[in-house]
Design a protein around this motif. Sequence first.
Motif, PDB file in Angstrom:
ATOM      1  N   SER A  89      16.061 -87.408 -37.342  1.00 35.24           N
ATOM      2  CA  SER A  89      15.099 -88.505 -37.186  1.00 35.24           C
ATOM      3  C   SER A  89      15.765 -89.823 -37.589  1.00 35.24           C
ATOM      4  O   SER A  89      16.644 -89.861 -38.457  1.00 35.24           O
ATOM      5  CB  SER A  89      13.863 -88.257 -38.048  1.00 35.24           C
ATOM      6  OG  SER A  89      14.218 -88.153 -39.419  1.00 35.24           O
ATOM      7  N   VAL A  90      15.353 -90.921 -36.970  1.00 39.36           N
ATOM      8  CA  VAL A  90      15.932 -92.228 -37.242  1.00 39.36           C
ATOM      9  C   VAL A  90      15.248 -92.856 -38.453  1.00 39.36           C
ATOM     10  O   VAL A  90      14.027 -93.049 -38.456  1.00 39.36           O
ATOM     11  CB  VAL A  90      15.803 -93.153 -36.019  1.00 39.36           C
ATOM     12  CG1 VAL A  90      16.321 -94.552 -36.338  1.00 39.36           C
ATOM     13  CG2 VAL A  90      16.556 -92.572 -34.830  1.00 39.36           C
ATOM     14  N   ASN A  91      16.031 -93.177 -39.479  1.00 39.67           N
ATOM     15  CA  ASN A  91      15.491 -93.846 -40.665  1.00 39.67           C
ATOM     16  C   ASN A  91      15.299 -95.332 -40.421  1.00 39.67           C
ATOM     17  O   ASN A  91      14.268 -95.915 -40.767  1.00 39.67           O
ATOM     18  CB  ASN A  91      16.415 -93.641 -41.868  1.00 39.67           C
ATOM     19  CG  ASN A  91      16.286 -92.270 -42.466  1.00 39.67           C
ATOM     20  OD1 ASN A  91      15.385 -91.517 -42.128  1.00 39.67           O
ATOM     21  ND2 ASN A  91      17.203 -91.919 -43.352  1.00 39.67           N
ATOM     22  N   ILE A 139      24.381 -86.936 -30.494  1.00 46.06           N
ATOM     23  CA  ILE A 139      23.825 -88.281 -30.455  1.00 46.06           C
ATOM     24  C   ILE A 139      24.614 -89.039 -29.402  1.00 46.06           C
ATOM     25  O   ILE A 139      25.818 -89.254 -29.541  1.00 46.06           O
ATOM     26  CB  ILE A 139      23.941 -88.975 -31.823  1.00 46.06           C
ATOM     27  CG1 ILE A 139      23.131 -88.213 -32.877  1.00 46.06           C
ATOM     28  CG2 ILE A 139      23.453 -90.415 -31.730  1.00 46.06           C
ATOM     29  CD1 ILE A 139      23.308 -88.741 -34.281  1.00 46.06           C
ATOM     30  N   ASP A 161      25.235 -92.201 -40.904  1.00 41.48           N
ATOM     31  CA  ASP A 161      25.222 -93.634 -40.619  1.00 41.48           C
ATOM     32  C   ASP A 161      26.150 -93.886 -39.437  1.00 41.48           C
ATOM     33  O   ASP A 161      27.351 -93.601 -39.506  1.00 41.48           O
ATOM     34  CB  ASP A 161      25.665 -94.429 -41.842  1.00 41.48           C
ATOM     35  CG  ASP A 161      24.667 -94.303 -42.984  1.00 41.48           C
ATOM     36  OD1 ASP A 161      23.510 -94.705 -42.779  1.00 41.48           O
ATOM     37  OD2 ASP A 161      25.037 -93.785 -44.051  1.00 41.48           O
ATOM     38  N   ILE A 200      22.719 -97.551 -37.264  1.00 38.27           N
ATOM     39  CA  ILE A 200      21.601 -96.625 -37.073  1.00 38.27           C
ATOM     40  C   ILE A 200      21.773 -95.476 -38.062  1.00 38.27           C
ATOM     41  O   ILE A 200      22.834 -94.856 -38.111  1.00 38.27           O
ATOM     42  CB  ILE A 200      21.559 -96.069 -35.637  1.00 38.27           C
ATOM     43  CG1 ILE A 200      21.601 -97.208 -34.621  1.00 38.27           C
ATOM     44  CG2 ILE A 200      20.321 -95.208 -35.433  1.00 38.27           C
ATOM     45  CD1 ILE A 200      21.705 -96.746 -33.186  1.00 38.27           C
ATOM     46  N   GLU A 201      20.740 -95.214 -38.856  1.00 39.71           N
ATOM     47  CA  GLU A 201      20.825 -94.116 -39.815  1.00 39.71           C
ATOM     48  C   GLU A 201      19.887 -92.989 -39.407  1.00 39.71           C
ATOM     49  O   GLU A 201      18.719 -93.222 -39.112  1.00 39.71           O
ATOM     50  CB  GLU A 201      20.492 -94.573 -41.230  1.00 39.71           C
ATOM     51  CG  GLU A 201      20.642 -93.441 -42.236  1.00 39.71           C
ATOM     52  CD  GLU A 201      20.512 -93.892 -43.672  1.00 39.71           C
ATOM     53  OE1 GLU A 201      21.535 -94.271 -44.269  1.00 39.71           O
ATOM     54  OE2 GLU A 201      19.379 -93.872 -44.184  1.00 39.71           O
ATOM     55  N   TYR A 202      20.431 -91.757 -39.408  1.00 40.41           N
ATOM     56  CA  TYR A 202      19.682 -90.552 -39.072  1.00 40.41           C
ATOM     57  C   TYR A 202      19.563 -89.671 -40.311  1.00 40.41           C
ATOM     58  O   TYR A 202      20.497 -89.584 -41.122  1.00 40.41           O
ATOM     59  CB  TYR A 202      20.390 -89.765 -37.974  1.00 40.41           C
ATOM     60  CG  TYR A 202      20.536 -90.500 -36.666  1.00 40.41           C
ATOM     61  CD1 TYR A 202      19.607 -90.355 -35.647  1.00 40.41           C
ATOM     62  CD2 TYR A 202      21.626 -91.341 -36.447  1.00 40.41           C
ATOM     63  CE1 TYR A 202      19.752 -91.020 -34.433  1.00 40.41           C
ATOM     64  CE2 TYR A 202      21.779 -92.014 -35.242  1.00 40.41           C
ATOM     65  CZ  TYR A 202      20.841 -91.850 -34.244  1.00 40.41           C
ATOM     66  OH  TYR A 202      20.991 -92.514 -33.052  1.00 40.41           O
ATOM     67  N   ILE A 222      17.132 -98.963 -37.985  1.00 39.98           N
ATOM     68  CA  ILE A 222      18.135 -99.593 -37.132  1.00 39.98           C
ATOM     69  C   ILE A 222      18.289-101.031 -37.616  1.00 39.98           C
ATOM     70  O   ILE A 222      17.298-101.757 -37.767  1.00 39.98           O
ATOM     71  CB  ILE A 222      17.715 -99.583 -35.651  1.00 39.98           C
ATOM     72  CG1 ILE A 222      17.533 -98.147 -35.148  1.00 39.98           C
ATOM     73  CG2 ILE A 222      18.758-100.310 -34.791  1.00 39.98           C
ATOM     74  CD1 ILE A 222      17.002 -98.065 -33.719  1.00 39.98           C
TER      75      ILE A 222
END
Length: 311
Positions: A116-118, A82, A100, A108-110, A120
């Motif tokens: 995948s981005v949960n 990332i 996180d 930003i949580e993946y 922002i």
Amino acid sequence: FLFSACVSTTNKNSIGLKLSHENTINADALYSDLEIIPLSEFDGQLSNKPHCLAISEDYFFILNGKGELLCFKNNGSYISSISLDNQITAFSLYKEKYLDVLYERDIIEYSLPDFSVNFIYHIPDTSMTCIDIMRRDDSVIVLSGFIGNLDAFGEYYFEDNSFYSMSNSLYSPETNRRTVAENSHFFRSSDNTYYLFSDTGEIWEYSAFLHPLEKWDFGRAVLSQESFFSAQLSHGKVYMSFMYKEEEYLLIYDENKGEHSIIRTLEGGTKFPLGTIYKGYNYYVCPSVEANRFVDNLSLSRYKEGIIEES
């Protein structure tokens, strides 16, 4: 602002410690096994942040010196990274399925394993400089940093998408801290969240109540500012690494027995630092030459069991 976490102001008695070479044991007596896991596609640059390594059943996550978050399989093979426009400040792993990431003023949580981005979330409180992040539970992400010259904490709530912050002068009236300890950071043990103050070595538990868990009294030994740089809790024992007179030490404190050992972590030219304890292993990233192995890139060292069940 109102802040949800209640604060226990009950004074915690300091634990007396004797710091001298006479009561230390050799670090190599701690460990029963050593495994070197070469990391592919890694140039060896590490973040100078205290918390730059997270472990799950299948993955290793490492924050490098460029502010990139690297992901490896548990055999050391590189998966992905990332990398944002500027350096990532900090990150944490929750329940082995959420990453996180703290990036400037954004959370930003993946999701794993597809990254995948949960969501922002932009932190609206411009008075707080954030330096670390940890998801406390399913509903709250906690952050640490400073407001002016005071340590500070913040909380982000998923339910109503809200953020609250408070300076540490209200957290700890008995100390009323005035110096920001920039290497202080969160860490987890089982399902609990803790915070290490890098200037005093105090460990606080961060739950519905924020309260001191352990305080230390080193007697006449004078430790410099930011001496404490890592802590872990496992199986009723506290593990904490610190510097004293330019040497690295490891404190092991048995909470049940009230007994402690202090270990010099440099023995025979080989370092045995405290990293991240995961399922009976102490993991840390190190140059392979420290383990007398030749590997082109840096390696992830894993010391087995002894750090938890020392003889």
